[in-house]
Design a protein around this motif. Structure first.
Motif, short mmCIF file in Angstrom:
data_model
loop_
_atom_site.label_atom_id
_atom_site.label_comp_id
_atom_site.label_asym_id
_atom_site.label_seq_id
_atom_site.Cartn_x
_atom_site.Cartn_y
_atom_site.Cartn_z
N THR A 75 1.07 -1.14 0.06
CA THR A 75 -0.12 -0.08 0.04
C THR A 75 0.87 1.12 0.02
O THR A 75 1.92 1.43 0.75
N PRO A 76 0.60 2.37 -0.91
CA PRO A 76 1.25 3.48 -0.83
C PRO A 76 1.44 4.05 0.31
O PRO A 76 0.41 4.13 1.31
N VAL A 77 2.95 4.47 0.82
CA VAL A 77 3.01 5.32 2.18
C VAL A 77 3.63 6.58 1.85
O VAL A 77 4.68 6.86 1.29
N ILE A 78 3.13 7.52 2.58
CA ILE A 78 3.68 9.04 2.56
C ILE A 78 3.95 9.21 4.15
O ILE A 78 3.31 8.93 4.89
N PHE A 79 5.12 9.46 4.37
CA PHE A 79 5.75 9.77 5.60
C PHE A 79 5.78 11.27 6.11
O PHE A 79 5.73 12.27 5.30
N LEU A 80 5.00 11.50 7.17
CA LEU A 80 5.15 12.92 7.87
C LEU A 80 6.24 13.13 8.81
O LEU A 80 6.17 12.21 9.81
N THR A 81 6.98 13.80 9.03
CA THR A 81 8.02 14.14 9.88
C THR A 81 8.29 15.80 10.32
O THR A 81 8.17 16.36 9.29
N ALA A 82 8.74 15.93 11.47
CA ALA A 82 9.13 17.33 11.78
C ALA A 82 10.82 17.38 11.58
O ALA A 82 11.39 18.42 11.73
N ARG A 83 11.41 16.35 11.34
CA ARG A 83 12.56 16.20 11.17
C ARG A 83 13.15 16.39 9.57
O ARG A 83 12.53 15.47 8.89
N ASP A 84 14.17 17.02 9.38
CA ASP A 84 14.42 17.18 7.81
C ASP A 84 15.68 16.85 7.64
O ASP A 84 16.31 17.48 6.78
N ASP A 85 16.45 15.96 8.27
CA ASP A 85 17.74 15.45 7.95
C ASP A 85 17.88 14.48 7.10
O ASP A 85 16.75 13.54 6.97
N GLU A 86 18.86 14.35 6.35
CA GLU A 86 19.09 13.35 5.40
C GLU A 86 19.13 11.94 5.86
O GLU A 86 18.19 11.19 5.09
N VAL A 87 19.22 11.54 7.06
CA VAL A 87 19.32 10.33 7.61
C VAL A 87 18.01 9.93 7.51
O VAL A 87 17.44 8.61 7.07
N ASP A 88 17.07 10.65 8.14
CA ASP A 88 15.60 10.30 8.09
C ASP A 88 14.94 9.96 6.94
O ASP A 88 14.12 9.03 6.74
N ARG A 89 15.28 11.00 5.98
CA ARG A 89 14.78 10.79 4.51
C ARG A 89 15.23 9.50 3.89
O ARG A 89 14.59 8.64 3.21
N ILE A 90 16.40 9.16 4.06
CA ILE A 90 16.99 7.90 3.20
C ILE A 90 16.40 6.55 3.91
O ILE A 90 16.04 5.73 3.29
N VAL A 91 16.52 6.59 5.34
CA VAL A 91 15.61 5.56 6.01
C VAL A 91 14.32 4.95 5.66
O VAL A 91 14.06 4.34 5.49
N GLY A 92 13.61 6.27 5.68
CA GLY A 92 12.24 6.27 5.28
C GLY A 92 12.08 5.67 3.68
O GLY A 92 11.18 4.82 3.59
N LEU A 93 12.63 6.18 2.86
CA LEU A 93 12.73 5.75 1.36
C LEU A 93 13.07 4.30 1.55
O LEU A 93 12.70 3.36 0.60
N GLU A 94 14.23 3.84 1.92
CA GLU A 94 14.73 2.39 2.18
C GLU A 94 13.84 1.49 2.46
O GLU A 94 13.58 0.34 2.22
#
Length: 225
Positions: free
Chosen positions: A77-96
């Motif tokens: 099922t398609p997933v979109i994350f919401l977060t208050a943290r804008d660092d690259e580590v969070d972004r990469i972990v989320g996409l992986e």
């Protein structure tokens, strides 16, 4: 009106959840809200929504763990994350983990709904010609949205499929990161080019040795073939 399907929103900040619900309902989506991670994963398994909007930081289990459990169970099922943290580590972990998009707070509810619709378009039927594409052992069928490597199926997210499909449409043609953001994500002005790099790495990893069909052209972007 809920003709566009039910969207699960898991967000512990009630004011944000209510605002997202308002904009989803205005656009014809149904909306079910949960405020903690354990209730969220149960709702995802019970309700089978068309998409999930998950806050990263949640009581119980966080949004990344919800996504991890869904993917481990074969639920794409398609997933979109919401977060208050804008660092690259969070972004990469989320996409992986197999997320399809990533929105940082504060955000525009209209943009969130636009991104949701873009993700759903990518995960649904395609309007492009039903021409299968083959390159270096990789076979891609736009009509069924199936990718195989030497006959073995490869599971890609909707975004990963569209990225690979776009590259394979014109073998040898070098696409800049900005072009790929515009063509695949549809909102180049709102996304960082690092998003493309992460998705390309994910596609290559899933294709295994055949992932070498995607070439990096230093300082420019990517090409297939």
């Amino acid at each position: 009106m809920t003709e566009k399907g039910l969207v699960l929103v898991v967000e512990d900040e009630r004011s944000i959840a209510d605002l997202v619900r308002l904009y989803l309902q205005r656009d014809g989506f149904g909306c079910h809200i949960e405020h903690d991670g354990l209730a969220g994963i149960a709702a995802a398994q019970r309700l089978r929504p068309v998409a999930c909007i998950l806050d990263i930081s949640l009581p119980g289990i966080d949004g990344t763990e919800i996504c991890r459990r869904l993917r481990a169970a074969g639920d794409w099922t398609p997933v979109i994350f919401l977060t208050a943290r804008d660092d690259e580590v969070d972004r990469i972990v989320g996409l992986e983990l197999g997320a399809d998009d990533y929105v940082t707070k504060p955000f525009s509810p209209r943009e969130l709904v636009a991104r949701l619709k873009a993700v759903l378009r990518r995960s649904g039927t395609t309007t492009e010609p039903d021409r299968s594409r083959a390159l270096g052992g990789v076979h891609l069928d736009p009509s069924t949205r199936v990718v195989t490597v030497d006959g073995t199926p490869v599971v890609l997210t909707a975004t990963e499929f569209d990225l690979l499909s776009h590259l394979m449409t014109r073998p040898g043609r070098v696409f800049s990161r900005e072009e790929l953001l515009s063509a695949v994500w549809g909102y180049a002005s709102h996304a960082g080019t690092r998003t493309v790099d992460v998705h390309v790495a994910q596609v290559r990893g899933k294709l295994g040795e055949a992932g070498t069909i995607i070439r990096t052209v230093r300082g420019v972007g990517y090409a297939a073939g």
